[in-house]
Design a protein around this motif. Sequence first.
Motif, mmCIF file in Angstrom:
data_model
loop_
_atom_site.group_PDB
_atom_site.id
_atom_site.type_symbol
_atom_site.label_atom_id
_atom_site.label_comp_id
_atom_site.label_asym_id
_atom_site.label_seq_id
_atom_site.Cartn_x
_atom_site.Cartn_y
_atom_site.Cartn_z
ATOM 1 N N THR A 129 0.841 -1.255 0.083
ATOM 2 C CA THR A 129 0.219 0.315 -0.026
ATOM 3 C C THR A 129 0.997 1.143 0.439
ATOM 4 O O THR A 129 2.066 1.022 0.903
ATOM 5 C CB THR A 129 -1.177 0.247 1.477
ATOM 6 O OG1 THR A 129 -1.622 -0.853 0.560
ATOM 7 C CG2 THR A 129 -1.658 1.376 1.419
ATOM 8 N N GLU A 130 0.993 2.587 -0.755
ATOM 9 C CA GLU A 130 1.382 3.704 -1.165
ATOM 10 C C GLU A 130 0.447 4.324 -0.335
ATOM 11 O O GLU A 130 -0.451 4.418 -0.883
ATOM 12 C CB GLU A 130 1.639 3.643 -2.200
ATOM 13 C CG GLU A 130 2.576 3.246 -2.324
ATOM 14 C CD GLU A 130 4.322 3.357 -1.925
ATOM 15 O OE1 GLU A 130 4.518 4.526 -1.644
ATOM 16 O OE2 GLU A 130 4.781 2.832 -1.208
ATOM 17 N N SER A 163 1.120 12.186 4.002
ATOM 18 C CA SER A 163 -0.296 11.521 4.164
ATOM 19 C C SER A 163 0.490 11.612 6.323
ATOM 20 O O SER A 163 1.825 10.890 6.189
ATOM 21 C CB SER A 163 -0.666 10.362 3.861
ATOM 22 O OG SER A 163 0.309 9.595 4.081
ATOM 23 N N ILE A 164 -0.494 11.922 7.548
ATOM 24 C CA ILE A 164 -0.307 11.393 8.430
ATOM 25 C C ILE A 164 -1.086 10.520 9.146
ATOM 26 O O ILE A 164 -3.237 10.322 8.776
ATOM 27 C CB ILE A 164 -0.544 12.579 9.669
ATOM 28 C CG1 ILE A 164 0.409 13.927 8.873
ATOM 29 C CG2 ILE A 164 -0.453 12.775 10.988
ATOM 30 C CD1 ILE A 164 0.571 14.791 9.688
ATOM 31 N N PRO A 165 -1.153 9.274 9.193
ATOM 32 C CA PRO A 165 -1.788 8.640 9.697
ATOM 33 C C PRO A 165 -2.679 8.585 10.878
ATOM 34 O O PRO A 165 -2.458 10.241 11.851
ATOM 35 C CB PRO A 165 -0.813 7.087 10.200
ATOM 36 C CG PRO A 165 -0.079 7.657 10.629
ATOM 37 C CD PRO A 165 0.230 9.508 10.117
ATOM 38 N N THR A 166 -4.072 8.774 10.910
ATOM 39 C CA THR A 166 -5.078 8.757 12.358
ATOM 40 C C THR A 166 -5.644 7.872 12.507
ATOM 41 O O THR A 166 -6.027 6.479 12.088
ATOM 42 C CB THR A 166 -6.448 9.553 11.491
ATOM 43 O OG1 THR A 166 -7.061 9.085 10.146
ATOM 44 C CG2 THR A 166 -5.682 11.173 10.549
ATOM 45 N N LEU A 188 -2.268 -0.834 15.736
ATOM 46 C CA LEU A 188 -1.942 -2.119 14.670
ATOM 47 C C LEU A 188 -2.567 -0.915 13.340
ATOM 48 O O LEU A 188 -3.372 -0.081 13.606
ATOM 49 C CB LEU A 188 -3.151 -3.183 14.558
ATOM 50 C CG LEU A 188 -3.126 -4.058 13.464
ATOM 51 C CD1 LEU A 188 -1.751 -4.296 12.811
ATOM 52 C CD2 LEU A 188 -4.373 -5.330 13.505
ATOM 53 N N SER A 189 -2.364 -0.914 12.266
ATOM 54 C CA SER A 189 -2.811 -0.104 11.249
ATOM 55 C C SER A 189 -3.454 -1.271 9.880
ATOM 56 O O SER A 189 -3.872 -2.682 10.160
ATOM 57 C CB SER A 189 -1.600 0.245 9.923
ATOM 58 O OG SER A 189 -0.409 -0.439 9.514
ATOM 59 N N GLU A 190 -4.860 -0.714 9.362
ATOM 60 C CA GLU A 190 -5.681 -0.894 8.319
ATOM 61 C C GLU A 190 -4.665 -1.689 7.810
ATOM 62 O O GLU A 190 -5.046 -2.768 6.430
ATOM 63 C CB GLU A 190 -7.171 -0.627 8.508
ATOM 64 C CG GLU A 190 -7.646 0.130 9.060
ATOM 65 C CD GLU A 190 -8.610 0.741 8.278
ATOM 66 O OE1 GLU A 190 -8.874 1.344 7.366
ATOM 67 O OE2 GLU A 190 -9.862 1.664 9.797
ATOM 68 N N GLU A 191 -3.738 -1.019 6.872
ATOM 69 C CA GLU A 191 -2.807 -1.131 5.283
ATOM 70 C C GLU A 191 -2.733 -2.759 6.167
ATOM 71 O O GLU A 191 -2.352 -3.403 5.427
ATOM 72 C CB GLU A 191 -2.153 -0.215 5.313
ATOM 73 C CG GLU A 191 -2.541 1.280 4.402
ATOM 74 C CD GLU A 191 -3.881 2.348 5.611
ATOM 75 O OE1 GLU A 191 -4.664 2.807 5.548
ATOM 76 O OE2 GLU A 191 -3.240 1.859 7.021
ATOM 77 N N SER A 192 -1.911 -2.540 7.098
ATOM 78 C CA SER A 192 -0.808 -3.980 7.251
ATOM 79 C C SER A 192 -1.627 -5.409 7.369
ATOM 80 O O SER A 192 -1.935 -6.234 7.045
ATOM 81 C CB SER A 192 -0.407 -3.684 9.499
ATOM 82 O OG SER A 192 0.117 -3.074 8.879
ATOM 83 N N ALA A 242 -4.873 3.849 9.863
ATOM 84 C CA ALA A 242 -5.021 4.201 8.633
ATOM 85 C C ALA A 242 -4.335 5.250 7.927
ATOM 86 O O ALA A 242 -4.278 6.744 9.077
ATOM 87 C CB ALA A 242 -6.839 4.155 8.158
ATOM 88 N N GLY A 243 -3.671 5.190 6.715
ATOM 89 C CA GLY A 243 -3.047 6.244 6.202
ATOM 90 C C GLY A 243 -1.886 6.111 6.315
ATOM 91 O O GLY A 243 -1.011 6.750 6.126
ATOM 92 N N CYS A 244 -1.313 4.858 6.296
ATOM 93 C CA CYS A 244 -0.028 4.527 6.280
ATOM 94 C C CYS A 244 0.495 3.196 5.736
ATOM 95 O O CYS A 244 -0.694 2.615 4.932
ATOM 96 C CB CYS A 244 1.065 4.736 7.569
ATOM 97 S SG CYS A 244 -0.052 3.038 8.559
ATOM 98 N N THR A 245 1.875 2.982 5.094
ATOM 99 C CA THR A 245 1.397 1.971 4.385
ATOM 100 C C THR A 245 2.004 0.518 5.440
ATOM 101 O O THR A 245 1.927 0.741 6.603
ATOM 102 C CB THR A 245 3.725 1.800 3.888
ATOM 103 O OG1 THR A 245 4.579 2.024 4.970
ATOM 104 C CG2 THR A 245 3.570 2.983 2.591
#
Length: 387
Positions: free
Chosen positions: A89-90, A95-98, A266-270, A294-297
């Motif tokens: 994911t890019e 962008s700043i994760p939230t 944890l991130s949604e992208e992971s 959300a909002g990171c690689t």
Amino acid sequence: MNSRSLSSSGEEQSFLYNIPAQFRDIPWQTAAKYLAIGTTAAGATYFIVKKLRIAEKPEKMILSKDPLRLPQPIIGPPGSVATSQAVQTETSPDSIPTVSQLSIYPIKSCRGILVNSYHCGETGPELHTEFGIVRDRTWMVTTSKYVFITQRKRPKMSLIIPSINGSKLQINAPGMRTLQVALCPCPTDGSPIETEVWGAKIAALDLGDEAGAWFAEYLNLPGARFIFHPQEFGGRDLTEGNPADLDLWKKGDKCAFADGAPYLLLSEESVAEFSTHLEEPVSWNNFRPNILVAGCTPYAEDAWRTFSIGEAQFRNAKLCTRCTMTTVDPQKGDFSRKDVLQTLKKYRMNQSPEWQTVYENNPLISINLGLNKAGIVAVGDAVRQTS
């Protein structure tokens, strides 16, 4: 599963898996014969790299600004983790994760409560109510000898639903009457006992026969007890579990009945990237984070060191090791997702020999956090790196 047809003939269709919530309703267009793209308001671009006939197995959706780019192994504190050779994911470099979800788990190994905000206290998330403070994992189910019970042995615990009803913690499960206990029991509301969580001793209160019998019936666990750790009992000092040569936890780091950390992020992208390796997407609920962002690689959180969210400040103590609890389907209460742990072991293993005593042979996903500064966090708060 979300799906969107890319062919008016109906012969071909593309499928989208595990779209992060903020990206679900986006405009789509056909950019090429075998490529569709969608652009979010934030400028992130989704690529579907292949259209498939309906009869074929659907291709899993991936998000990238360059669909041919392969990721490099992620190296972050502590240790390095081998990643898969899948498209990552890019997001925009600016962008700043939230925070997208916040959860508190009042009862160890039972379902969490989604909230819009909570106070970050020394032993974990806290809900401040007019009837008192509800703290993360301060209730626990045990055997008659006060040995703690989790989904590792009783997967049906994932179907036990706690909720707050005025001055009571209300507990429901399929086929069971509602159980209510005091929202904030005081030290005189039960019998003092001592239990252990992974070998670490901790004091608690036995909340009595009625509550114990409820869990005994639902879990088919004769003699079960339901216990509580009041704030006055002080929590569990995590520094006692530090390896001899590693200073993972600092003075003041505590938790109650959590396995070993007051906060899990944890991130949604992971989750979305990991799901590309599975026949069926996995939910973030399989990993039980307190903080979902959300909002990171994918796996960017591995490398975050210290950061602020809202009023609170955190540090990355270590990556979180994963066990058989990830194989529980949280909606079914059974061990039907064995593929989750098997797949994690294929590409999310520690690659740093110096961390072998900490991680052993367990796969890693999400990060365990220590709290540097208490305060309120809320859904929508930005994650801002401080080092």
